[in-house]
Every structure is written in C-alpha cells, then in structure tokens.
Design a protein around this motif. Structure first.
Motif, short mmCIF file in Angstrom:
data_model
loop_
_atom_site.label_atom_id
_atom_site.label_comp_id
_atom_site.label_asym_id
_atom_site.label_seq_id
_atom_site.Cartn_x
_atom_site.Cartn_y
_atom_site.Cartn_z
N LEU A 33 0.83 -1.21 0.00
CA LEU A 33 0.00 0.00 0.00
C LEU A 33 0.87 1.25 0.00
O LEU A 33 0.60 2.20 -0.74
CB LEU A 33 -0.94 0.03 1.21
N THR A 34 1.90 1.24 0.81
CA THR A 34 2.80 2.39 0.87
C THR A 34 3.51 2.55 -0.47
O THR A 34 3.68 3.67 -0.96
CB THR A 34 3.82 2.23 2.01
N LYS A 35 3.90 1.45 -1.11
CA LYS A 35 4.56 1.54 -2.41
C LYS A 35 3.62 2.12 -3.47
O LYS A 35 4.06 2.90 -4.32
CB LYS A 35 5.07 0.16 -2.84
N ILE A 36 2.36 1.77 -3.43
CA ILE A 36 1.38 2.35 -4.36
C ILE A 36 1.33 3.86 -4.18
O ILE A 36 1.36 4.62 -5.15
CB ILE A 36 -0.01 1.72 -4.17
N VAL A 37 1.26 4.29 -2.93
CA VAL A 37 1.24 5.73 -2.63
C VAL A 37 2.52 6.37 -3.13
O VAL A 37 2.49 7.41 -3.79
CB VAL A 37 1.06 5.96 -1.11
N GLN A 38 3.66 5.77 -2.83
CA GLN A 38 4.94 6.37 -3.21
C GLN A 38 5.05 6.52 -4.73
O GLN A 38 5.53 7.55 -5.20
CB GLN A 38 6.09 5.51 -2.66
N ASN A 64 -3.57 18.79 -5.84
CA ASN A 64 -4.89 18.26 -6.15
C ASN A 64 -6.01 18.88 -5.33
O ASN A 64 -7.14 18.38 -5.33
CB ASN A 64 -4.88 16.73 -5.99
N GLY A 65 -5.72 19.97 -4.61
CA GLY A 65 -6.75 20.68 -3.87
C GLY A 65 -7.30 19.93 -2.67
O GLY A 65 -8.45 20.13 -2.28
N LEU A 66 -6.46 19.09 -2.07
CA LEU A 66 -6.88 18.33 -0.89
C LEU A 66 -6.28 18.94 0.36
O LEU A 66 -5.34 19.73 0.29
CB LEU A 66 -6.40 16.88 -1.03
N ALA A 67 -6.81 18.54 1.52
CA ALA A 67 -6.21 18.95 2.79
C ALA A 67 -4.80 18.39 2.83
O ALA A 67 -4.61 17.17 2.75
CB ALA A 67 -7.04 18.43 3.96
N ALA A 68 -3.80 19.25 2.93
CA ALA A 68 -2.40 18.83 2.87
C ALA A 68 -1.89 18.46 4.26
O ALA A 68 -1.17 19.22 4.90
CB ALA A 68 -1.56 19.94 2.25
N ASP A 69 -2.27 17.26 4.70
CA ASP A 69 -1.90 16.81 6.04
C ASP A 69 -0.89 15.67 6.03
O ASP A 69 -0.46 15.21 7.08
CB ASP A 69 -3.14 16.41 6.83
N GLY A 70 -0.52 15.17 4.84
CA GLY A 70 0.45 14.08 4.76
C GLY A 70 -0.13 12.72 5.08
O GLY A 70 0.59 11.73 5.10
N CYS A 71 -1.41 12.65 5.30
CA CYS A 71 -2.09 11.39 5.61
C CYS A 71 -2.91 10.97 4.39
O CYS A 71 -3.68 11.76 3.86
CB CYS A 71 -3.01 11.58 6.81
N VAL A 72 -2.72 9.74 3.94
CA VAL A 72 -3.45 9.25 2.77
C VAL A 72 -4.75 8.62 3.25
O VAL A 72 -4.83 7.45 3.59
CB VAL A 72 -2.61 8.22 1.98
N GLY A 73 -5.79 9.47 3.29
CA GLY A 73 -7.13 9.03 3.67
C GLY A 73 -7.97 8.80 2.43
O GLY A 73 -7.45 8.72 1.31
N ILE A 74 -9.25 8.73 2.60
CA ILE A 74 -10.16 8.38 1.51
C ILE A 74 -10.06 9.35 0.33
O ILE A 74 -9.95 8.92 -0.82
CB ILE A 74 -11.61 8.28 2.02
#
Length: 84
Positions: A33-38, A64-74
């Motif tokens: 999952l982390t590799k997909i994100v990376q 991408n206009g998302l909350a820039a919190d460094g957490c990959v949520g939904i």
C-alpha cells in the motif's frame, strides 16, 4: 469478505479505503500500500512511509486541492486511483 474489481467507487471501496489509511510512523503488515502511494506521488517506492513520502504526499495533496496533512485518507486515495 472478498472484494471484486468492477471499476466503480462504491461502499466496498469505502470500506477498504478506510482500512488503508497511510501516514508516517504507522506500521503496516503490507508495505505494498505504501509503495502504491509512493509511486503515485513520485517518490522512491521502498515501502517505508518516512519524511520523504510524507512531504511528497503533502505536495500531491496541495496540487490536487486536498487537505495537505500528509495522511493518505479516503479523498487522497480517490485522487491516487483516479476516482471522480
């Protein structure tokens, strides 16, 4: 529970995404999952969610206009997967 891939975002995807939140310092049983994100955020795909990955996720979220919190949520998963 088994999940099928029909190419549509629905309740099963929401369920899986909620279980797949990635953020720094979390320990993962599956580093894939982390590799997909990376790969999606353009950093080295080593399966370890450290500072480089967190910073790349934040940059991806900002672009991408998302909350820039460094957490990959939904919402970040939806952008990574191209869900509209």
């Amino acid at each position: 529970t088994k999940y099928g891939a029909d190419g549509k975002w629905g309740s099963e995807c929401e369920t899986v995404a909620k279980q797949s939140i990635c953020k720094k310092r979390d320990t993962y049983k599956f580093t894939n999952l982390t590799k997909i994100v990376q790969r999606a955020v353009g950093t080295t795909a080593d399966g370890k969610f450290g500072n480089n990955t967190k910073n790349a996720v934040i940059a991806f979220q900002k672009i991408n206009g998302l909350a820039a919190d460094g957490c990959v949520g939904i919402e970040t998963w939806k952008k990574i997967l191209g869900v509209k």
